[in-house]
Design an enzyme around this catalytic site. Structure first.
Site, short mmCIF file in Angstrom:
data_model
loop_
_atom_site.label_atom_id
_atom_site.label_comp_id
_atom_site.label_asym_id
_atom_site.label_seq_id
_atom_site.Cartn_x
_atom_site.Cartn_y
_atom_site.Cartn_z
N GLU A 89 -10.63 -32.54 -69.26
CA GLU A 89 -11.98 -33.03 -69.51
C GLU A 89 -12.93 -31.88 -69.78
OE1 GLU A 89 -14.30 -34.05 -65.62
OE2 GLU A 89 -12.38 -35.06 -65.51
N CYS A 121 -9.75 -37.10 -64.71
CA CYS A 121 -8.77 -36.26 -64.02
C CYS A 121 -7.32 -36.70 -64.18
CB CYS A 121 -9.11 -36.19 -62.53
SG CYS A 121 -10.66 -35.32 -62.20
N THR A 162 -16.38 -28.26 -55.06
CA THR A 162 -14.96 -28.55 -55.22
C THR A 162 -14.40 -28.33 -56.62
OG1 THR A 162 -15.50 -30.89 -55.65
CG2 THR A 162 -14.98 -30.28 -53.37
N ARG A 209 -21.03 -41.65 -53.00
CA ARG A 209 -19.99 -42.26 -52.16
C ARG A 209 -19.21 -43.35 -52.91
NH1 ARG A 209 -20.10 -40.70 -46.97
NH2 ARG A 209 -21.96 -39.63 -46.22
N THR A 211 -17.69 -42.95 -55.46
CA THR A 211 -16.48 -42.34 -56.02
C THR A 211 -15.27 -42.53 -55.10
OG1 THR A 211 -16.99 -40.18 -55.01
CG2 THR A 211 -17.83 -40.59 -57.23
N HIS A 244 -3.96 -37.07 -56.21
CA HIS A 244 -5.11 -36.35 -56.76
C HIS A 244 -5.97 -35.84 -55.61
CE1 HIS A 244 -8.41 -35.17 -59.29
NE2 HIS A 244 -9.22 -36.03 -58.70
N LYS A 249 -10.10 -34.56 -47.65
CA LYS A 249 -10.05 -35.82 -46.91
C LYS A 249 -9.48 -36.99 -47.73
CE LYS A 249 -13.88 -34.75 -43.75
NZ LYS A 249 -15.22 -35.17 -43.28
N ASN A 276 -10.65 -28.76 -56.54
CA ASN A 276 -10.19 -29.87 -57.38
C ASN A 276 -10.08 -29.37 -58.81
OD1 ASN A 276 -9.74 -32.23 -58.78
ND2 ASN A 276 -11.81 -33.05 -58.47
N SER A 306 -11.38 -40.79 -63.04
CA SER A 306 -12.59 -41.60 -62.95
C SER A 306 -12.75 -42.43 -64.20
CB SER A 306 -13.80 -40.71 -62.74
OG SER A 306 -13.74 -40.08 -61.48
#
Length: 355
Positions: A89, A121, A162, A209, A211, A244, A249, A276, A306
């Site tokens: 991307e 991603c 990230t 959030r 996401t 992924h 977390k 990431n 996404s």
């Protein structure tokens, strides 16, 4: 989920990974350094540090390095590759393919299929699925699929902690030549706008959030659980799993909800060390697993992109893994090749200062 076996993607001919390679730039930006600039050191960073592409590195240069590693691992000639696909991307050009530059730089023939892939991603695993199809149909003996990205994050945004740089390349070919064979694949997608970047915009936007739920967890867990249903497996049937890794977390929670232990995801969990790396996230985790895998090991991999969707794969490690060339750089070698930088150097390397 109806568990219909017709949803399982499996080629008529056996296809596997005949070569693979990772590339991670040597520069590391600690999360504490980003916090120092934007929050005066308050609050915990979601990853310990992230990999940062150098001033002379981009998706194309890093893809070339990973592809060369994959060719060395496969011990084939670059001229034998029939397709070169680059998933990202953060392609350097809005109009001009990355794949053709990569193909010519590694010495591939001009008589090939080349294309750039995009699906946030999971662009890299899209390219892998296409490779399974073209090799499995007999249209090609070898294909090259790459997932690679550079850090994209608006200064001060949560993504900046990230968003890392790096990725991996896989050469797919006949099962009998493979280190690991794809036993099945499944994809699950919906229109869930958790992360996006409009044309002309420098940095992506995201739904905070949102996401997590209903984006990452809904799609990753749906894809992985449906694949296991169709394969007739449970978490304990796998020695390794990789998901992924937008942070530390999320993959840990997804793995636990599917019944995987911390030990099963340990080998491919790299977010704390490189961040990431977007299109290369679970693909580079898979390279770290293959670096230490044993014959007979079974691996579950689930990507996430996404927008939103997840590709899940079931792989079986063959006896050929013990015949892999011994003088190759491992993924952990790239992680250990570390130079810490400060925020100012990061801003310069990633061209964050805009007029």
């Amino acid at each position: 989920m109806n568990g219909e076996s017709s949803w399982l993607m499996k080629p008529d001919r056996g296809v596997g990974i005949v070569g693979y390679g990772a590339y991670i730039p040597c520069y590391r930006l600690p999360g504490r350094e980003i916090s120092r600039i934007w929050t005066q050191g308050h609050g915990a960073a979601p990853v310990r540090e992230k990999a940062v592409a150098g001033i002379d590195e981009d998706v194309i240069t890093m893809s070339i390095e990973a592809a060369r590693n994959a060719i060395a691992c496969a011990e084939i000639a670059a001229e034998d590759i029939r397709a070169v696909w680059v998933g990202s991307e953060s392609h350097p050009y809005a109009v001009k393919p990355s794949s053709t530059i990569v193909a010519e730089s590694i010495g591939a023939s001009a008589n090939i299929q080349a294309a750039d892939w995009e699906f946030a991603c999971k662009a890299g695993t899209e390219a892998v699925q296409a490779s399974i199809g073209i090799v499995g149909s007999g249209m090609a003996r070898y294909t090259l699929s790459i997932g690679m990205d550079t850090a994209q994050g608006r200064p001060g945004d949560a993504l900046e902690y990230t968003a890392g740089s790096g990725g991996a390349a896989f050469i797919l070919g006949p099962a009998e030549e493979s280190y690991a064979v794809y036993q099945g694949s499944y994809s699950y997608v919906t229109d869930t706008p958790d992360f996006w970047r409009r044309s002309g915009e420098t940095y992506p936007s995201h739904g905070d959030r949102f996401t997590g739920e209903p984006a990452y967890f809904a799609h990753t867990i749906a894809a992985a659980s449906a694949l296991m249903d169709m394969m007739g497996t449970r978490a304990q049937d796998y020695q390794h799993a990789v998901f992924h890794q937008p942070n530390v977390k999320f993959p840990a929670r997804a793995a636990k909800s599917l019944g995987f232990t911390a030990e099963q995801i340990a080998a491919g969990s790299l977010a704390n060390e490189i961040g990431n790396v977007y299109s290369g996230s679970c693909m580079i985790g898979l390279t770290a697993i293959l670096d230490r895998a044993n014959p007979g090991d079974r691996i579950l991999m689930a990507s996430y992109g996404s927008g939103a969707g997840s590709d899940a794969f079931d792989l079986y490690v063959t006896d050929r893994i013990d015949e892999k060339p011994k003088d190759l750089s491992s993924t952990r070698d790239y992680i250990r090749r570390r130079i810490e930088i400060d925020y100012a150097t990061y801003v310069r390397y990633r061209d964050k200062l805009k007029d």
